[in-house]
Motif scaffolding. Structure first.
Motif, PDB file in Angstrom:
ATOM      1  N   PHE A 111       2.283   1.520  -3.698  1.00  0.00           N
ATOM      2  CA  PHE A 111       1.175   2.280  -4.425  1.00  0.00           C
ATOM      3  C   PHE A 111       1.016   3.661  -4.082  1.00  0.00           C
ATOM      4  O   PHE A 111       0.789   4.485  -5.003  1.00  0.00           O
ATOM      5  CB  PHE A 111       0.164   1.533  -4.434  1.00  0.00           C
ATOM      6  N   ASP A 112       0.749   4.219  -3.017  1.00  0.00           N
ATOM      7  CA  ASP A 112       0.568   5.336  -2.483  1.00  0.00           C
ATOM      8  C   ASP A 112       1.571   6.257  -3.131  1.00  0.00           C
ATOM      9  O   ASP A 112       1.415   7.467  -3.793  1.00  0.00           O
ATOM     10  CB  ASP A 112       0.507   5.664  -1.037  1.00  0.00           C
ATOM     11  N   ILE A 147      -0.426  -1.665 -13.880  1.00  0.00           N
ATOM     12  CA  ILE A 147       0.383  -1.867 -12.824  1.00  0.00           C
ATOM     13  C   ILE A 147       0.130  -3.535 -12.889  1.00  0.00           C
ATOM     14  O   ILE A 147      -0.991  -4.089 -12.727  1.00  0.00           O
ATOM     15  CB  ILE A 147       0.151  -1.385 -11.742  1.00  0.00           C
ATOM     16  N   PHE A 201       1.279   6.283  -6.862  1.00  0.00           N
ATOM     17  CA  PHE A 201       0.083   7.229  -7.228  1.00  0.00           C
ATOM     18  C   PHE A 201       0.159   8.866  -6.910  1.00  0.00           C
ATOM     19  O   PHE A 201      -0.064   9.657  -7.938  1.00  0.00           O
ATOM     20  CB  PHE A 201      -1.124   6.814  -6.358  1.00  0.00           C
ATOM     21  N   TYR A 213      -8.438   3.317  -4.625  1.00  0.00           N
ATOM     22  CA  TYR A 213      -8.007   3.850  -6.060  1.00  0.00           C
ATOM     23  C   TYR A 213      -7.262   3.146  -6.919  1.00  0.00           C
ATOM     24  O   TYR A 213      -7.181   3.240  -8.273  1.00  0.00           O
ATOM     25  CB  TYR A 213      -7.213   5.166  -5.958  1.00  0.00           C
ATOM     26  N   PHE A 214      -6.786   1.958  -6.472  1.00  0.00           N
ATOM     27  CA  PHE A 214      -6.448   0.819  -7.214  1.00  0.00           C
ATOM     28  C   PHE A 214      -7.469  -0.113  -7.838  1.00  0.00           C
ATOM     29  O   PHE A 214      -7.803  -0.757  -7.049  1.00  0.00           O
ATOM     30  CB  PHE A 214      -5.094  -0.259  -6.714  1.00  0.00           C
ATOM     31  N   LYS A 215      -7.692  -0.085  -9.158  1.00  0.00           N
ATOM     32  CA  LYS A 215      -8.921  -0.853  -9.698  1.00  0.00           C
ATOM     33  C   LYS A 215      -8.306  -2.271 -10.274  1.00  0.00           C
ATOM     34  O   LYS A 215      -7.520  -2.231 -11.206  1.00  0.00           O
ATOM     35  CB  LYS A 215      -9.464  -0.053 -10.630  1.00  0.00           C
ATOM     36  N   LYS A 226       0.962  -1.224   0.066  1.00  0.00           N
ATOM     37  CA  LYS A 226      -0.098   0.096   0.063  1.00  0.00           C
ATOM     38  C   LYS A 226       0.900   1.215  -0.037  1.00  0.00           C
ATOM     39  O   LYS A 226       0.576   2.232  -0.644  1.00  0.00           O
ATOM     40  CB  LYS A 226      -1.085  -0.078   1.125  1.00  0.00           C
ATOM     41  N   GLY A 245      -3.833  -4.062 -12.524  1.00  0.00           N
ATOM     42  CA  GLY A 245      -4.730  -2.981 -12.404  1.00  0.00           C
ATOM     43  C   GLY A 245      -4.304  -1.755 -12.701  1.00  0.00           C
ATOM     44  O   GLY A 245      -3.396  -1.466 -13.401  1.00  0.00           O
ATOM     45  N   ARG A 246      -4.816  -0.734 -12.409  1.00  0.00           N
ATOM     46  CA  ARG A 246      -4.935   0.626 -12.834  1.00  0.00           C
ATOM     47  C   ARG A 246      -5.281   1.548 -11.817  1.00  0.00           C
ATOM     48  O   ARG A 246      -6.188   1.096 -10.853  1.00  0.00           O
ATOM     49  CB  ARG A 246      -5.832   0.926 -14.021  1.00  0.00           C
ATOM     50  N   PHE A 247      -4.716   2.885 -11.959  1.00  0.00           N
ATOM     51  CA  PHE A 247      -4.827   3.695 -10.971  1.00  0.00           C
ATOM     52  C   PHE A 247      -6.307   4.654 -11.446  1.00  0.00           C
ATOM     53  O   PHE A 247      -6.300   4.721 -12.652  1.00  0.00           O
ATOM     54  CB  PHE A 247      -3.884   4.965 -10.542  1.00  0.00           C
ATOM     55  N   LEU A 273      -4.539  -3.188  -0.426  1.00  0.00           N
ATOM     56  CA  LEU A 273      -4.407  -2.528  -1.668  1.00  0.00           C
ATOM     57  C   LEU A 273      -5.541  -1.063  -1.514  1.00  0.00           C
ATOM     58  O   LEU A 273      -6.498  -1.291  -0.988  1.00  0.00           O
ATOM     59  CB  LEU A 273      -4.835  -3.254  -3.045  1.00  0.00           C
TER      60      LEU A 273
END
Length: 187
Positions: A138-139, A153, A142, A168-170, A135, A185-187, A165
């Protein structure tokens, strides 16, 4: 270990004997690229893309991208033995002009935004399985806006781990192969 497809198909690449570096198996790498290229959910064109290979080890994922016509790959790895083998692989394959290597901690490089103000079409994250800072990673990705709009990603984890996760991570797709879990995934 070998390059699976593209211009360098069949070329053998060197591996480290260091137990701290876990190579991405050929079968898993091949499955990732099959999904990137053929999945209706993902629909990604590797051709002329810019790739960020985090915790790159000896570079098998990024080198595979270059074989498949990615424009440039940035490798980030701090393990000295892995960096030595990565450089050896790049030289053997003649890819020096298509790469940039960062030899420091992934979190520090991204935090300091030392990626030459680059934005990437594809970010591959393959941290050690014991690393639980996904996390946080990813932060940082992002907040620093280094993934291009519609970029992908890919996260490689142990299938038995439950990741925290960010919202905002889809997640687009998730697959398991042996002990590996691959999350797209994507942001």
């Amino acid at each position: 270990m070998r390059i699976i497809s593209g211009e360098l198909k069949g070329a053998n690449i060197f591996l480290t004997k260091n137990k701290n570096t876990r190579p991405l198996k050929d079968m898993v790498r091949e499955s990732i690229f099959n999904l990137l290229i053929h999945s209706n959910k993902i629909s990604f064109d590797i051709n002329k893309s810019k790739v960020l290979d985090l915790f790159s080890g000896t570079g098998s994922f990024g080198l595979e991208c270059l074989s498949r016509k990615a424009e440039k790959v940035f490798f980030i790895e701090k393990e000295k033995d892995a960096i030595r083998i990565l450089k050896k692989n790049i030289k053997k394959l003649g890819l020096e002009n298509k790469i940039k290597i960062f030899t420091d901690d992934v979190f520090e490089i991204i935090k300091k935004n030392n990626l030459l103000n680059s934005k990437f079409n594809l970010i591959f994250c393959d941290p050690p399985f014991r690393n639980s800072n996904i996390k946080v990673l990813f932060d940082l990705l992002f907040e620093n806006k280094i993934l291009k709009k519609d970029g992908i990603i890919i996260l490689h984890r142990n299938k038995n781990f439950k990741e925290e996760l960010p919202d905002y991570f889809k997640i687009i797709d998730e697959r398991s192969y042996g002990v590996s879990k691959i999350i797209f995934g994507r942001f």
